[in-house]
Scaffold this motif. Sequence first.
Motif, short mmCIF file in Angstrom:
data_model
loop_
_atom_site.label_atom_id
_atom_site.label_comp_id
_atom_site.label_asym_id
_atom_site.label_seq_id
_atom_site.Cartn_x
_atom_site.Cartn_y
_atom_site.Cartn_z
N TRP B 199 0.82 -1.20 0.00
CA TRP B 199 0.00 0.00 0.00
C TRP B 199 0.86 1.26 0.00
O TRP B 199 2.08 1.20 0.19
CB TRP B 199 -0.92 0.01 1.24
N GLU B 233 -9.65 -14.15 5.36
CA GLU B 233 -10.59 -13.90 6.46
C GLU B 233 -10.21 -14.69 7.71
O GLU B 233 -10.48 -14.24 8.83
CB GLU B 233 -12.02 -14.19 6.01
N PHE B 273 -7.73 -6.66 -0.44
CA PHE B 273 -7.98 -5.75 0.69
C PHE B 273 -7.09 -4.52 0.59
O PHE B 273 -5.87 -4.63 0.49
CB PHE B 273 -7.70 -6.46 2.02
N SER B 274 -7.73 -3.37 0.62
CA SER B 274 -6.98 -2.13 0.80
C SER B 274 -6.74 -1.94 2.30
O SER B 274 -7.28 -2.69 3.13
CB SER B 274 -7.77 -0.93 0.26
N ARG B 275 -5.95 -0.93 2.64
CA ARG B 275 -5.74 -0.60 4.06
C ARG B 275 -7.09 -0.33 4.74
O ARG B 275 -7.37 -0.84 5.84
CB ARG B 275 -4.83 0.62 4.12
N ASP B 277 -9.99 -1.39 3.82
CA ASP B 277 -10.78 -2.63 3.88
C ASP B 277 -10.39 -3.47 5.09
O ASP B 277 -11.23 -4.09 5.75
CB ASP B 277 -10.56 -3.48 2.61
N ALA B 280 -11.91 -1.87 8.10
CA ALA B 280 -13.36 -2.06 8.12
C ALA B 280 -13.71 -3.49 8.56
O ALA B 280 -14.63 -3.69 9.37
CB ALA B 280 -13.95 -1.77 6.74
N TRP B 281 -12.97 -4.46 8.03
CA TRP B 281 -13.25 -5.88 8.40
C TRP B 281 -13.00 -6.09 9.89
O TRP B 281 -13.83 -6.69 10.59
CB TRP B 281 -12.36 -6.81 7.57
#
Lengths: 196, 374
Positions: B199, B233, B273-275, B277, B280-281
């Motif tokens: 990133w 995940e 996944f972004s940073r 994302d 958020a997860w």
Amino acid sequence: MTQTILDPTGRGAQHAGSAAGPADPQGRPTPELAPRPASLAGARIGLLDNTKHNALLFLTVVGELLVEEHGAASVGIVETKKNFSIPVDEEIVSRYRESCDVVVTGVGDCGSCSAAAVADGINFERAGLPAAVVLTDAFDITGRTMAGVQGAPDYEWIRTEHPMAVLTEEQVRERARLLLPEILSTLTVSDQEGRA
Amino acid sequence: MTAAPVQHEQHEQHEQHGQSLDPAAAQSAIEHAYEQGWTDGLPVVPATQDLVDRFLAAAGRPAGEVLSHLKQVDRTVTVELLAINAAMAGCRPEYFPVVLAAWQALAQERTTGGGGWQSTSGPAPLIIVNGPLRQELGFNSTGGVFGPGFRANATVARAIGLTVRNAYGIRPHELEQATQGVPGRWSICLAENEEESPWAPLAEDLGVSGNAVTSTLLRTSEFVDNRHTSDPEQLLADFADTIGRSGPWIFRNAGAGVVLCPEHANQLAKAGFSRADVAAWLGEHAGRTTGQLAAVGKDRANENGVRFPGATGDNRDTTDPEQFQRTIADPASMIVAVAGSRNAGISMVVRYFADWSGKPVAITTGTSPQKDDR
């Protein structure tokens, strides 16, 4: 070539290495305690809650007991500190001066709030308001250090057994009852002492 | 501002290599600092005006500029006082702009202007450095990034601690009331591993590109070792479990971030996944049920936002034990940084002392920085 070693405290050599605090940073004289009344008959009580758990309940009970059993007229002002780490300023002190005759504050039960409660008591005394400050007994050294920082190294407060935050409501009421005589004697001048 | 002179009984001191040094004078200067109560327990470098002037030149800021004021003790940190403490911590002059940015980043945290430095929590600054200056100054961003061994990392973090102690006068057992304190206090300064991160640099994502410091106070940091799943995940759930644990959770919500190792960061990035994302997860999945929190006496936050045993009395029948309570109030408040070696799947959850300002501070250097001659 000889160079001096610089002092990292910004306070000059006279304060170097002092474990307790330096003289009052604003150069104010060590305060006399505010004049005490002979009793609390007719007095308006001020309560200052430092936000720690059980503090407001404790203070509320103390206020009720002073009114019911010691002739105080009323609880004239109750405030909760916006920032428990910062001592009361002139604005807050002046509100108390208008609305009450004596102040009970605490309960110092954490790192910064205990030190600030000691400074609060000193500030109230400087403004002419007798104050009773309650700290748990786990914070003697930080309270003493702050008293020194505030230029009142011998200032005394009321100690109670640590911890306060885990007590039940009934236990807090008992604690208030237990400390009431010491709070009363802190806020008044006894005949024997003859202070005016 | 002066104290005892450094004695030079036999040899004149020289900064250049190859000249004779005077260890006896160095030893007496070190002992002098101990006697004054100026050290954190380890030896400090005696600060002289010549040395501090080089720090000031490196930053190009006025010596008397006020950086912060702590109201309850009426103490002020100026650029010069910060420089003296940075010199004592063992910083080189060219590190000083980083120390300055770190102090300013910490000063914008709410708690450092209140009771944070005095707290029973004994919180530790987390200092994250971004930008090309990392390599120019020799900051470690890879193996052992939370550990010792690198002068820039170690001394920049230590400079903050000495400044709190000396310039604010907040010393252990006196105004500093840490019950136990946090491992790593005054030693957590890491450079982001921008080279192996999937990133953009952390500070750039937060609006400050180039050389910058991002900082907040930590309650602790806890590792997550997960090297045997390829499912992103499952990996994130391992972080969520650590973030959600009840021990450090005392208010309605708690703050945390993650310092991901390159392996974990790249595994997540490859899965899309972004940073943001990741945050958020984790924000959605980190937490405990009311029943789990009731078992440890922390299921209900009172009107001040402090957690207490609440599933008793009036609350007994109104609280669903299966209700999931999230740890993180706002995923945007999560630091997601990348640092460490690419040699294993070991990352760190960094647990905030309080809220985080979310604002990095740009590192600025003097217009004509003095050349270091060592």
